[in-house]
Design a protein around this motif. Structure first.
Motif, PDB file in Angstrom:
ATOM      1  N   LEU A 176      32.874  32.024  34.458  1.00 43.36           N
ATOM      2  CA  LEU A 176      31.701  32.168  33.589  1.00 43.36           C
ATOM      3  C   LEU A 176      30.554  31.260  34.041  1.00 43.36           C
ATOM      4  N   GLU A 177      30.899  30.146  34.650  1.00 46.39           N
ATOM      5  CA  GLU A 177      29.854  29.253  35.164  1.00 46.39           C
ATOM      6  C   GLU A 177      29.096  29.886  36.321  1.00 46.39           C
ATOM      7  N   GLU A 178      29.743  30.804  37.008  1.00 48.70           N
ATOM      8  CA  GLU A 178      29.091  31.481  38.124  1.00 48.70           C
ATOM      9  C   GLU A 178      28.025  32.424  37.583  1.00 48.70           C
ATOM     10  N   LYS A 179      26.815  32.238  38.059  1.00 48.62           N
ATOM     11  CA  LYS A 179      25.742  33.102  37.578  1.00 48.62           C
ATOM     12  C   LYS A 179      25.991  34.569  37.973  1.00 48.62           C
ATOM     13  N   GLN A 180      26.716  34.749  39.045  1.00 52.83           N
ATOM     14  CA  GLN A 180      27.037  36.090  39.512  1.00 52.83           C
ATOM     15  C   GLN A 180      27.721  36.921  38.411  1.00 52.83           C
ATOM     16  N   THR A 181      28.504  36.249  37.583  1.00 55.16           N
ATOM     17  CA  THR A 181      29.168  36.977  36.499  1.00 55.16           C
ATOM     18  C   THR A 181      28.137  37.579  35.553  1.00 55.16           C
ATOM     19  N   ALA A 182      27.122  36.792  35.203  1.00 54.58           N
ATOM     20  CA  ALA A 182      26.064  37.314  34.322  1.00 54.58           C
ATOM     21  C   ALA A 182      25.359  38.485  34.999  1.00 54.58           C
ATOM     22  N   ARG A 183      25.132  38.349  36.296  1.00 55.88           N
ATOM     23  CA  ARG A 183      24.425  39.402  37.022  1.00 55.88           C
ATOM     24  C   ARG A 183      25.258  40.685  37.073  1.00 55.88           C
ATOM     25  N   TYR A 184      26.540  40.509  37.370  1.00 55.35           N
ATOM     26  CA  TYR A 184      27.433  41.659  37.496  1.00 55.35           C
ATOM     27  C   TYR A 184      27.529  42.432  36.171  1.00 55.35           C
ATOM     28  N   ILE A 185      27.719  41.689  35.095  1.00 54.07           N
ATOM     29  CA  ILE A 185      27.850  42.330  33.777  1.00 54.07           C
ATOM     30  C   ILE A 185      26.527  42.987  33.381  1.00 54.07           C
ATOM     31  N   THR A 186      25.419  42.273  33.621  1.00 56.42           N
ATOM     32  CA  THR A 186      24.111  42.828  33.248  1.00 56.42           C
ATOM     33  C   THR A 186      23.831  44.114  34.012  1.00 56.42           C
ATOM     34  N   GLN A 187      24.145  44.098  35.274  1.00 54.86           N
ATOM     35  CA  GLN A 187      23.897  45.295  36.076  1.00 54.86           C
ATOM     36  C   GLN A 187      24.679  46.496  35.544  1.00 54.86           C
ATOM     37  N   LYS A 188      25.935  46.214  35.184  1.00 51.54           N
ATOM     38  CA  LYS A 188      26.769  47.296  34.678  1.00 51.54           C
ATOM     39  C   LYS A 188      26.225  47.818  33.339  1.00 51.54           C
ATOM     40  N   ILE A 189      25.773  46.885  32.505  1.00 47.78           N
ATOM     41  CA  ILE A 189      25.210  47.267  31.205  1.00 47.78           C
ATOM     42  C   ILE A 189      23.916  48.058  31.402  1.00 47.78           C
ATOM     43  N   TYR A 190      23.092  47.604  32.329  1.00 47.58           N
ATOM     44  CA  TYR A 190      21.836  48.304  32.596  1.00 47.58           C
ATOM     45  C   TYR A 190      22.114  49.749  33.028  1.00 47.58           C
ATOM     46  N   LYS A 191      23.062  49.891  33.938  1.00 42.75           N
ATOM     47  CA  LYS A 191      23.343  51.229  34.447  1.00 42.75           C
ATOM     48  C   LYS A 191      23.961  52.137  33.386  1.00 42.75           C
ATOM     49  N   PHE A 192      24.648  51.549  32.462  1.00 40.67           N
ATOM     50  CA  PHE A 192      25.292  52.333  31.401  1.00 40.67           C
ATOM     51  C   PHE A 192      24.289  52.689  30.295  1.00 40.67           C
ATOM     52  N   PHE A 193      23.452  51.706  29.908  1.00 40.58           N
ATOM     53  CA  PHE A 193      22.589  51.905  28.740  1.00 40.58           C
ATOM     54  C   PHE A 193      21.167  52.341  29.080  1.00 40.58           C
ATOM     55  N   VAL A 194      20.717  52.000  30.290  1.00 38.08           N
ATOM     56  CA  VAL A 194      19.311  52.292  30.603  1.00 38.08           C
ATOM     57  C   VAL A 194      19.184  53.407  31.636  1.00 38.08           C
ATOM     58  N   ASN A 195      19.658  53.134  32.825  1.00 37.33           N
ATOM     59  CA  ASN A 195      19.495  54.120  33.886  1.00 37.33           C
ATOM     60  C   ASN A 195      20.504  53.846  34.985  1.00 37.33           C
ATOM     61  N   GLU A 196      21.161  54.898  35.381  1.00 39.00           N
ATOM     62  CA  GLU A 196      22.141  54.831  36.454  1.00 39.00           C
ATOM     63  C   GLU A 196      21.508  54.245  37.728  1.00 39.00           C
ATOM     64  N   LYS A 197      20.213  54.495  37.913  1.00 41.77           N
ATOM     65  CA  LYS A 197      19.504  53.909  39.053  1.00 41.77           C
ATOM     66  C   LYS A 197      19.117  52.491  38.695  1.00 41.77           C
ATOM     67  N   ALA A 198      19.692  51.544  39.395  1.00 46.41           N
ATOM     68  CA  ALA A 198      19.462  50.142  39.044  1.00 46.41           C
ATOM     69  C   ALA A 198      18.037  49.716  39.407  1.00 46.41           C
ATOM     70  N   ASP A 199      17.450  48.879  38.568  1.00 45.23           N
ATOM     71  CA  ASP A 199      16.142  48.306  38.839  1.00 45.23           C
ATOM     72  C   ASP A 199      16.365  46.793  38.972  1.00 45.23           C
ATOM     73  N   THR A 200      16.364  46.326  40.213  1.00 48.97           N
ATOM     74  CA  THR A 200      16.790  44.947  40.481  1.00 48.97           C
ATOM     75  C   THR A 200      15.958  43.911  39.733  1.00 48.97           C
ATOM     76  N   ASP A 201      14.657  44.103  39.689  1.00 47.65           N
ATOM     77  CA  ASP A 201      13.814  43.117  38.998  1.00 47.65           C
ATOM     78  C   ASP A 201      14.193  42.986  37.526  1.00 47.65           C
ATOM     79  N   LYS A 202      14.341  44.129  36.884  1.00 45.31           N
ATOM     80  CA  LYS A 202      14.682  44.106  35.457  1.00 45.31           C
ATOM     81  C   LYS A 202      16.057  43.476  35.261  1.00 45.31           C
ATOM     82  N   ILE A 203      16.990  43.842  36.143  1.00 47.78           N
ATOM     83  CA  ILE A 203      18.344  43.317  35.999  1.00 47.78           C
ATOM     84  C   ILE A 203      18.353  41.800  36.190  1.00 47.78           C
ATOM     85  N   ASN A 204      17.616  41.320  37.164  1.00 47.21           N
ATOM     86  CA  ASN A 204      17.567  39.871  37.375  1.00 47.21           C
ATOM     87  C   ASN A 204      16.964  39.145  36.182  1.00 47.21           C
TER      88      ASN A 204
END
Lengths: 399, 497
Positions: free
Chosen positions: B247-275
């Motif tokens: 959980l201390e690894e920021k990558q975990t937040a990024r990984y989960i956020t990306q998955k949530i973004y693709k599920f709830f917003v758009n299958e096409k990831a938008d890196t800026d928004k995800i970051n």
């Protein structure tokens, strides 16, 4: 009666531009061609984990009878093919194929770090991934991706079923599931769907909605195409009135037509024989035996047996020791049958499983199934196996 | 072109829930999306009740086993074992139906939708109904809570420990499966750890197990108390501490956020928004509610390119139809069969990686089946498809059930049959059309088709109104509304949200 080919199907020559239906349908009114000696494969999936040790019986091995005091099949019951091995008593047709030189048996087929869950292990066979990888597309599907680039219909791989297996789903192209060509034709010919299809205008091209319309267009045109083809030269041969019998009969009719199909996929099951294995395996093998026997007889009469390769597989074999309910539990390595008039190597291709060298009661694999896939892709279907399997696997010599 | 509040609210309801419900129809254009979202959050605040569908026979049996004691497990004979399997299978089936009802009926749409996401993220196949109930409860309680807390509870759940073989993870014989999937699929994602990290982490999880009741057990004698090095940190870590490191690894937040973004917003990831989202998710210490608020109150969530851009999953499709057209199904097994045929049976994900989603939902058979559902509801079509066998759930017993031919009479007396696939079966749905029809009462006849398609479709592409009108029943206003609705639901456009 040998079928003469006058009409020709143009494989893959239709540009992707003709994705939408009207043009699309017209395209098939044109001339078409099938290559003479068109090679196809028929994959017969034995779902549920078939017990390989009671399929190819090592009747000279005491360890076999020790592990299976009740389930072991006696030497005089087995249909002996070599000094050491015999086939399950229900597989009389396979015994004939063996004697005829059109059956090859591969023993100890599996993969590293085997998984004992049906679903997971089947996934691994379908995707051809390593056991720690989760792939979302199948090996036949990726064959379509490689082979069918720019072609307009997914009929190069057909599954005789209502639901499409992962094996036939590619990254871009998916095969088609058809249990009954007439029924699919009926569904696809609902006027409402045709009209909806016709009224759609492809606007942006990249939208998911266009993907759906593209799939719909392919389905409707494939349904027509498959139905037409299935009626072109329907086989007159007798087939058993079983599900597998019907499926192989449909496949035979399609093989005699001019359809562009290279891969047929069909399943039989369930071989998950935890209890009272004998009766269940006997029943399923009888169905398999009678259907395959009729299929081969038909193909031979039509002089197409050299062009067809049928092979069987199961997601895993079963444990060497029988369990307390006259059944067997999930195991690992297993055997495969290869049936064709065009085999280079026949008979039992490699040694029977070594029952004295087990891994916690399970057989050790020594042939990776991906070598079999690579061989078939390269040598039978003339495809780029390395791209399809994401790795270069060594070829075998049965083709 | 400005988008209407109605369209935006429908967008919100499809993404933050399972689509607009018929009782919300009049509100869709009355409120702004911000107000709508606020109401959704409020409705999801209540702690969910534990869903308990386990059969008394199983409960009694479990009590018995407990009394005899864990050390001397009561041996069941073959018949009892078979009965236990069957009861468990029925239990998981009931859990499926119960949860689906909840998705259809609850006002806590945001929570159940989040739980549905986590159900795919923490994907788990397990044939023990108690274990499945327990895991579902963890996911529903924490769906909008703290990701770290949920991760720890999931990691201690009997369902997951069993599914990922951690019961076999012992000091002398480490089993790396659990540790590997925790890193690869639950937190960091592939490529963000080494094989050695997996090995070392597996040692920290040794001795983690569960008893028959599904309670977490720390088996001290199986635990490796030695020093481990995970992701560059060294210490005599236990499992919980390894989870903290992840959980201390920021990558975990990024990984989960990306998955949530693709599920709830758009299958096409938008890196800026995800970051941007991931930074805030990490700063907010993995508060899921805040992340979802960031998403659903942003302007870009309502951008045209995000609306109607996702392919509904089979569960979203089936639940969405029922929310708009409340119905009683005499033959509930049909819902199970549809889930299977369309490729998403709740509690049976394909593997620990969950359902791949997106275009993977669509092939020729599944698309045609999806478009036939409205006709099934209207009983002018029959189910004549057979699902694939699932030997993990059938345990070789399905051949017996196979003989049960589908009945044409209402009643749905064939519990086992949906698992094996049945033929020629009607759904027998009784749709309560009144509230739906009432919504259109002030719409002039010539605008009806247009109004219906605006409620039901999110895509810019619209099926031609002429076709809908042509195929709808013209013998009266009510019949027209009903049939036009079912026609619109039978289009490719309706598969999107």
């Amino acid at each position: 009666m040998h079928i003469k080919r006058k009409e020709f199907i143009q494989i893959g020559s239709l540009a992707t531009a003709s994705l939408m239906v009207p043009k699309f349908l017209k395209a098939f009114e044109g001339k078409s061609m099938v290559l003479p000696g068109n090679k196809v494969i028929v994959i017969l999936q034995l779902s549920g984990g078939n017990d390989g040790l009671n399929t190819v019986i090592p009747f000279r091995n005491d360890l076999y009878y020790k592990a299976r005091p009740k389930l072991g099949i006696a030497k005089d019951k087995a249909l002996s093919v070599t000094d050491e091995a015999g086939l399950h008593p229900a597989l009389t047709g396979f015994k004939e194929l063996y004697d005829d030189g059109s059956l090859a048996i591969l023993n100890n087929v599996g993969y590293p770090n085997p998984d004992r869950s049906h679903f997971r292990s089947m996934d691994i066979w379908h995707t051809a991934s390593q056991s720690h990888e989760y792939w979302t597309n199948g090996w036949v599907g990726r064959y379509l991706d490689a082979q069918c680039n720019g072609c307009d219909k997914p009929t190069q791989a057909i599954e005789l079923d209502d639901v499409l297996s992962l094996a036939l789903k590619g990254e871009d192209i998916k095969g088609i599931a058809v249990k009954n060509p007439r029924r699919l034709y009926g569904t696809a010919n609902e006027k409402f769907f045709r009209d909806v299809m016709r009224s759609h205008k492809d606007e942006a091209g990249e939208q998911p909605v266009d993907y759906l319309y593209k799939t719909m267009a392919e389905t409707l045109s494939s349904a027509d195409y498959i139905f037409q083809q299935s009626r072109m030269h329907p086989t007159n041969a007798e087939y058993p009135k079983t599900e597998l019998g019907n499926s192989l009969k449909t496949i035979a009719s399609l093989i005699y037509s001019e359809i562009n199909t290279k891969v047929y996929y069909v399943s039989l099951g369930s071989f998950d024989t935890h209890i009272n294995q004998d009766a269940q395996q006997q029943r399923l093998f009888t169905e398999m035996n009678d259907a395959v026997k009729a299929f081969v007889k038909d193909l031979k009469q039509q002089h197409r047996f050299e062009d067809v390769m049928l092979f069987t597989f199961s997601e895993f074999g079963r444990r060497v020791n029988q369990n307390a309910s006259n059944g067997t539990d999930h195991g690992t390595a297993n055997n495969m049958f290869l049936v064709s008039g065009g085999l280079k190597q026949k008979g039992v291709l490699n040694p029977l499983p070594d029952l004295s060298d087990l891994n916690e009661g399970d057989l050790k694999y020594n042939v990776d199934f991906k070598n079999v896939y690579a061989t078939i892709l390269k040598k039978w279907l003339n495809a780029d196996d390395k791209a399809i399997l994401s790795k270069q696997y060594e070829y075998m010599n049965f083709i | 072109m400005s988008l209407t509040n109605q369209l935006k609210n429908q967008h919100l309801m499809w993404r933050a829930g399972f689509g607009p419900a018929v009782e919300q129809l009049d509100d869709l254009s009355k409120y702004t999306p911000k107000q709508f979202f606020k109401a959704l959050v409020k409705a999801s605040e209540k702690k969910p009740d534990y869903i308990d569908v386990a059969d008394d026979y199983l409960k009694g049996l479990m009590m018995g086993i407990e009394e005899v004691g864990r050390q001397q497990k009561k041996e069941l004979d073959a018949d009892e074992r078979k009965k236990v399997q069957q009861k468990n299978r029925e239990g998981v089936r009931n859990l499926n139906m119960y949860w689906m009802h909840e998705m259809v009926g609850t006002a806590s749409q945001l929570r159940e939708k989040m739980a549905f996401f986590w159900h795919g993220h923490f994907a788990c196949r397990n044939l023990n109904v108690f274990y499945q109930q327990g895991l579902l409860d963890v996911i529903r309680r924490n769906a909008l809570g703290n990701f770290g807390t949920m991760l720890k509870e999931v990691s201690k759940s009997a369902a997951m420990l069993n599914f990922l073989n951690n019961q076999q993870n012992r000091k002398d014989h480490p089993n790396e499966n659990f540790a590997r999937e925790v890193m690869e699929l639950f937190t960091l994602g592939r490529g963000n750890y080494t094989e050695n990290d997996v090995k070392e982490a597996a040692r920290a999880f040794t001795g983690w197990g569960a008893n028959v009741k599904g309670e977490f057990q720390f088996r001290r004698f199986q635990h490796d108390f030695g020093s481990k090095t995970v992701l560059g940190r060294t210490g005599d870590f236990d499992g919980a501490e390894v989870l903290d490191i992840l959980l201390e690894e920021k990558q975990t937040a990024r990984y989960i956020t990306q998955k949530i973004y693709k599920f709830f917003v758009n299958e096409k990831a938008d890196t800026d928004k995800i970051n941007w989202l991931a930074d805030r998710f990490y700063k907010n210490e993995y508060d899921i509610s805040k992340l979802m608020e960031d998403i659903f109150t942003s302007d870009w969530f309502y951008d045209e390119k995000n609306i109607g851009a996702q392919i509904k999953s089979p569960v979203e499709l089936l639940v969405g139809i029922q929310r708009m057209l409340p119905m009683k199904l005499e033959n509930e097994e049909a819902l199970m069969l549809l889930q299977r045929v369309l490729g998403q049976l709740l509690f049976y994900p394909p593997n620990v990686a969950g359902w791949p989603g997106g275009k993977n939902w669509i092939d020729s058979s599944s698309l045609m089946m999806r478009m036939r559902i409205p006709k099934l509801i209207n009983d002018v079509d029959e189910m004549n498809v057979k699902a694939k066998d699932d030997d993990d759930t059938m345990m070789g017993m399905k051949d017996v059930n196979m003989q049960a031919k589908g009945n044409k009479k209402p009643g749905g007396q064939q519990s086992g049959a949906a698992y094996t696939g049945m033929r020629r079966q009607q759904i027998n749905a009784n749709v309560d059309w009144q509230p739906y029809v009432k919504h259109y009462e002030s719409v002039p006849r010539e605008n009806l088709a247009e109004a219906i398609s605006k409620i039901l479709l999110q895509t810019k592409s619209r099926v031609s109104m002429d076709i809908i009108k042509q195929y709808a029943d013209q013998t009266g206003r009510e019949n027209f509304i009903k049939t036009a609705t079912l026609q619109v639901m039978s289009t490719p456009e309706y598969q999107l949200c």
